[in-house]
Scaffold this active site. Structure first.
Site, PDB file in Angstrom:
ATOM      1  CG  MET A  33       1.113  -5.252   4.408  1.00 47.96           C
ATOM      2  SD  MET A  33       3.172  -5.358   4.744  1.00 47.96           S
ATOM      3  CE  MET A  33       3.541  -7.327   4.153  1.00 47.96           C
ATOM      4  CG  HIS A  40      -6.014  -9.043   0.552  1.00 43.03           C
ATOM      5  ND1 HIS A  40      -5.119  -9.233  -0.515  1.00 43.03           N
ATOM      6  CD2 HIS A  40      -5.354  -9.488   1.252  1.00 43.03           C
ATOM      7  CE1 HIS A  40      -4.223  -9.804  -0.214  1.00 43.03           C
ATOM      8  NE2 HIS A  40      -3.550  -9.540   0.753  1.00 43.03           N
TER       9      HIS A  40
HETATM   10  P1  AMP Z   1      -1.794  -8.985   4.361  1.00 42.03           P
HETATM   11  O1  AMP Z   1      -1.876  -8.239   2.787  1.00 42.03           O
HETATM   12  O2  AMP Z   1      -0.153 -10.897   3.249  1.00 42.03           O
HETATM   13  O3  AMP Z   1      -0.398  -8.189   4.899  1.00 42.03           O
HETATM   14  O4  AMP Z   1      -3.101  -9.651   4.649  1.00 42.03           O
HETATM   15  C1  AMP Z   1      -3.572  -9.104   4.982  1.00 42.03           C
HETATM   16  C2  AMP Z   1      -4.635 -10.115   5.285  1.00 42.03           C
HETATM   17  O5  AMP Z   1      -4.902 -10.996   4.388  1.00 42.03           O
HETATM   18  C3  AMP Z   1      -4.269 -10.589   6.407  1.00 42.03           C
HETATM   19  O6  AMP Z   1      -5.645  -9.829   7.321  1.00 42.03           O
HETATM   20  C4  AMP Z   1      -4.310 -12.029   5.901  1.00 42.03           C
HETATM   21  O7  AMP Z   1      -4.546 -13.121   6.912  1.00 42.03           O
HETATM   22  C5  AMP Z   1      -4.974 -11.946   4.995  1.00 42.03           C
HETATM   23  N1  AMP Z   1      -5.184 -12.930   4.249  1.00 42.03           N
HETATM   24  C6  AMP Z   1      -4.034 -13.278   3.266  1.00 42.03           C
HETATM   25  N2  AMP Z   1      -4.015 -13.830   2.568  1.00 42.03           N
HETATM   26  C7  AMP Z   1      -5.606 -14.952   3.039  1.00 42.03           C
HETATM   27  C8  AMP Z   1      -5.978 -16.168   1.990  1.00 42.03           C
HETATM   28  N3  AMP Z   1      -5.740 -16.651   1.022  1.00 42.03           N
HETATM   29  N4  AMP Z   1      -7.434 -16.044   2.771  1.00 42.03           N
HETATM   30  C9  AMP Z   1      -7.943 -14.919   3.850  1.00 42.03           C
HETATM   31  N5  AMP Z   1      -7.080 -14.122   4.342  1.00 42.03           N
HETATM   32  C10 AMP Z   1      -6.071 -14.120   3.834  1.00 42.03           C
END
Ligand code: AMP
Length: 279
Positions: A33, A40
């Site tokens: 997102m 990310h």
């Molecule tokens: P989001 O933008 O929050 O929807 O996250 C996008 C992707 O990044 C999802 O697969 C999350 O699980 C992953 N993600 C977010 N934060 C972390 C983190 N600290 N470590 C690893 N992956 C992450």
């Protein structure tokens, strides 16, 4: 450093993937997102080791937010995100509008039970229907060889694996490890909401999680201790602090081979989640 021009349309994404395939290149997808941080970017680098072309999608999915949640204020920094991605192995960015993903008349849903039951769903009943739908769409739009999701959102990872298996979507789902700040706080786009006082308290969540994962007490006692420790640390509420079957998220019993400790706690309006393998 080549800059990346976002692909805005689904047909543009499909053309890109077709072109890569025509050259015999394997394609990976990293759904996000936006408001990208090192968590990310670690997924981008991890999947880049397994494929030749890495597409990062940036889409703040409106339907996974409830009316009272932070859709309007969710951090959006596309220019910075593109700069960060230009320094990685990402080869394309897909950043569609909400109208491209949910055109007028859109009327289909993805309902998932199994690992979606309980935990996040108890607090955010709409959430996995929204995530499940957008991820299903992104996977079908790009049809990558691989897609990677962070273990940070552990229940989400299990839900996505379930959907992909149940709907026979021909994409391999890979999990990436949680990337943390120096004090152990799991990186999250929402950490930018924390005041400096809240940020200090937030760093305690990981310590309580570790204690829960390493506890020798019976599970109900360990969970109650984690709950109390979070409130003592300054969290305003605890949505859950528990140990579950790592594959199904069911309550563990003697036959459970792998366990996972999971916590969701609040600092005012800000909700933090984290989880850890129980060794
Ligand atoms: P989001 O933008 O929050 O929807 O996250 C996008 C992707 O990044 C999802 O697969 C999350 O699980 C992953 N993600 C977010 N934060 C972390 C983190 N600290 N470590 C690893 N992956 C992450």
């Amino acid at each position: 450093m080549a800059s990346l021009t976002p692909i805005r349309r689904i047909d543009g994404l499909r053309d890109y993937v077709r072109g890569q395939r025509a050259e015999g290149r394997r394609v990976g997808l990293v759904p996000t997102m936006g408001a990208l941080h090192d968590g990310h970017l670690s997924l981008v680098e991890a999947i880049g080791k397994q494929v030749d072309a890495v597409i990062v999608s940036i889409f703040v999915n409106p339907i996974q937010f409830a009316a009272h949640e932070d859709l309007d204020t969710y951090p959006r920094h596309e220019a910075e995100d593109l700069e960060k991605l230009a320094a990685t192995c990402a080869t394309a960015v897909f950043a569609p509008s909400a109208g491209e993903i949910y055109p007028t008349g859109f009327a289909t849903s993805v309902a998932v039970e199994g690992p979606a039951m309980g935990l996040e769903t108890d607090i955010r009943p709409h959430f996995f229907a929204g995530v499940g739908l957008v991820v299903t769409k992104l996977l079908l739009q790009a049809l990558p060889d691989l897609a990677i999701f962070g273990e940070k959102d552990y229940q989400q990872l299990l839900v996505i694996r379930r959907i992909v298996s149940d709907l026979d979507i021909p994409v391999e789902i890979v999990g990436g490890p949680i990337i943390r700040e120096a004090d152990g706080l799991a990186m999250s786009s929402r950490n930018s909401y924390l005041s400096s006082g809240q940020r200090e308290i937030a760093g305690r969540l990981n310590l309580v999680l570790r204690e829960l994962a390493e506890a020798s007490d019976p599970p109900d006692i360990a969970e109650a201790k984690a709950h109390d420790a979070l409130l003592e640390a300054g969290f305003s509420a605890v949505d859950y602090a528990c140990v579950r079957d790592a594959e199904t998220l069911a309550l563990p019993d003697k036959r459970t081979a792998r366990r996972r400790a999971l916590i969701a706690a609040r600092l005012g309006d800000i909700r933090l989640i984290d989880n850890m393998e129980v060794r």
